[in-house]
Design a protein around this motif. Structure first.
Motif, PDB file in Angstrom:
ATOM      1  N   ALA A 216       1.120  -1.308  -0.086  1.00 54.54           N
ATOM      2  CA  ALA A 216      -0.241   0.175   0.216  1.00 54.54           C
ATOM      3  C   ALA A 216       0.917   1.536   0.012  1.00 54.54           C
ATOM      4  CB  ALA A 216      -1.063  -0.194   1.452  1.00 54.54           C
ATOM      5  N   THR A 217       0.218   1.950  -0.817  1.00 55.64           N
ATOM      6  CA  THR A 217       1.065   3.896  -0.579  1.00 55.64           C
ATOM      7  C   THR A 217       0.565   4.521   0.570  1.00 55.64           C
ATOM      8  OG1 THR A 217       1.162   3.398  -2.995  1.00 55.64           O
ATOM      9  CG2 THR A 217       1.624   5.256  -1.841  1.00 55.64           C
ATOM     10  N   ILE A 222       8.162   3.957   0.083  1.00 59.47           N
ATOM     11  CA  ILE A 222       8.984   5.309  -1.318  1.00 59.47           C
ATOM     12  C   ILE A 222       8.938   4.682  -2.323  1.00 59.47           C
ATOM     13  CG2 ILE A 222      11.759   4.933  -1.250  1.00 59.47           C
ATOM     14  CD1 ILE A 222      10.955   6.158   0.813  1.00 59.47           C
ATOM     15  N   ILE A 223       9.194   5.311  -3.297  1.00 54.27           N
ATOM     16  CA  ILE A 223       8.899   4.956  -4.656  1.00 54.27           C
ATOM     17  C   ILE A 223       9.933   5.833  -5.525  1.00 54.27           C
ATOM     18  CG2 ILE A 223       7.121   5.976  -6.536  1.00 54.27           C
ATOM     19  CD1 ILE A 223       4.906   6.673  -5.103  1.00 54.27           C
ATOM     20  N   VAL A 302      11.257   8.512  -4.066  1.00 55.76           N
ATOM     21  CA  VAL A 302      10.599   9.918  -3.087  1.00 55.76           C
ATOM     22  C   VAL A 302       9.894   9.528  -2.198  1.00 55.76           C
ATOM     23  CG1 VAL A 302      10.003  11.587  -5.156  1.00 55.76           C
ATOM     24  CG2 VAL A 302       8.784   9.811  -4.459  1.00 55.76           C
ATOM     25  N   ARG A 303       9.797   9.742  -1.122  1.00 59.07           N
ATOM     26  CA  ARG A 303       8.671   9.070   0.261  1.00 59.07           C
ATOM     27  C   ARG A 303       7.743   9.911   0.449  1.00 59.07           C
ATOM     28  NH1 ARG A 303       8.788  10.276   5.726  1.00 59.07           N
ATOM     29  NH2 ARG A 303       8.616   8.789   7.138  1.00 59.07           N
ATOM     30  N   VAL A 304       6.651   9.449   0.296  1.00 63.67           N
ATOM     31  CA  VAL A 304       5.164   9.624   0.853  1.00 63.67           C
ATOM     32  C   VAL A 304       5.434  10.077   2.210  1.00 63.67           C
ATOM     33  CG1 VAL A 304       2.864   9.547   0.825  1.00 63.67           C
ATOM     34  CG2 VAL A 304       4.192   8.132  -1.095  1.00 63.67           C
ATOM     35  N   GLN A 305       5.344  11.398   2.012  1.00 64.39           N
ATOM     36  CA  GLN A 305       4.148  12.528   3.524  1.00 64.39           C
ATOM     37  C   GLN A 305       3.871  12.363   4.194  1.00 64.39           C
ATOM     38  OE1 GLN A 305       5.965  15.686   1.550  1.00 64.39           O
ATOM     39  NE2 GLN A 305       7.708  16.126   3.185  1.00 64.39           N
TER      40      GLN A 305
END
Length: 305
Positions: A216-217, A222-223, A302-305
């Protein structure tokens, strides 16, 4: 016995590249002779005429082959050379013409003159031109500058002309020796240039890989983004140069320092000696040249905030 020799003298200025119009040509004959054992000479009357204007213009397409273009490209250039072979400064009208047998119609075609004489089209420097006063034996470089429509297809051709026409007309009737008449050798000329849509083009594909234990996002995920660049169409033996990539970091994510890579090689974040950098908003990569079937891959995290 009587001996006669004749010398002919031309009085007036002659020019290596053709005598200029309105030049007066004077002709006097000097006759030497012997009569009764005495040498004598006489000169004839002066015969004069005025050099007429000669209209003679030539325009030639200068590119060695069709100019390769791509759909939606801007400011694509065809190069021409215009020469005044006449013997006076001629006022020449210039007109763009499109050949209706073409596969596509360029957008916004405009004729420019090579204002700084460097042989290359310089936007903002080379002036738009519809008429030119060109001196005798002078020549100048002209450009057709056009945009290519988005629907231009692979290998499509466009044939585009510059028509050059003298604004000077021929003098009617018989020649008048003591007046400047006008003789038209070639009062109109045209040259055709060719645009050809490339049979190869830059292709790109962007993918995202999610690194998450639960697939899940969410915050903290991390993407890894991968941008794949290559040549589509007939790529064999072809190259695309000066490829530069810019990719803005998506809202809601944060760039992961030190994650920028080109073909697996790490790139530093500061703008320094390598091919990439992160400026706080976007990643930038100077990909360079892509050739043949070889693809280039840019990656960053990138990292989801």
């Amino acid at each position: 016995m009587r001996y006669i020799s004749i010398a002919v003298m031309f009085l007036g200025t002659l020019y290596a590249k053709g005598t200029l119009a309105n030049t007066v040509i004077n002709n006097v004959a000097k006759i030497n002779y012997t009569l009764g054992g005495i040498d004598n000479n006489i000169t004839s009357n002066t015969s004069s005429f005025v050099v007429d204007k000669v209209v003679d213009i030539v325009i030639v397409w200068q590119d060695n082959a069709p100019v390769e273009v791509g759909a939606s490209e801007h400011d694509k250039v065809l190069k021409f050379n215009l020469t005044n072979l006449g013997n006076f400064t001629d006022d020449i009208n210039l007109t763009y013409e499109h050949n209706s047998t073409s596969d596509f119609v360029p957008l916004n075609p405009i004729i420019h003159i090579d204002s700084n004489g460097n042989g290359t089209y310089d936007p903002g420097v080379d002036a738009v031109l519809t008429d030119i006063n060109l001196s005798s034996d002078a020549n100048t470089t002209l450009f057709i500058v056009s945009d290519i429509p988005s629907d231009a297809n692979i290998s499509n051709i466009s044939r585009d002309d510059i028509k050059a026409a003298s604004n000077t007309s021929a003098t009617a009737g018989a020649d008048r020796p003591n007046q400047v008449d006008t003789v038209v050798r070639k009062g109109t000329d045209r040259a055709e240039g060719i645009y050809k849509v490339r049979d190869y083009f830059l292709i790109s594909s962007k993918s995202a890989k999610i690194h998450s234990d639960d697939n899940a996002t969410h915050t903290g995920t991390i993407i890894t983004y991968t941008i794949d660049l290559g040549i589509g169409g007939n790529s064999a033996g072809k190259s695309i140069t000066n490829v530069k990539l810019k990719d803005s970091i998506p809202a809601g994510t944060k760039y992961q320092a030190g994650s920028l890579r080109l073909d697996g090689a790490n790139l530093s974040d500061p703008a320094d000696g390598d091919a990439g950098n992160f400026d706080g908003i976007a990643v930038h990569v100077n990909v360079g040249t892509i050739s043949g079937a070889v693809h280039k891959k840019v990656k960053f995290d990138v990292r989801v905030q």
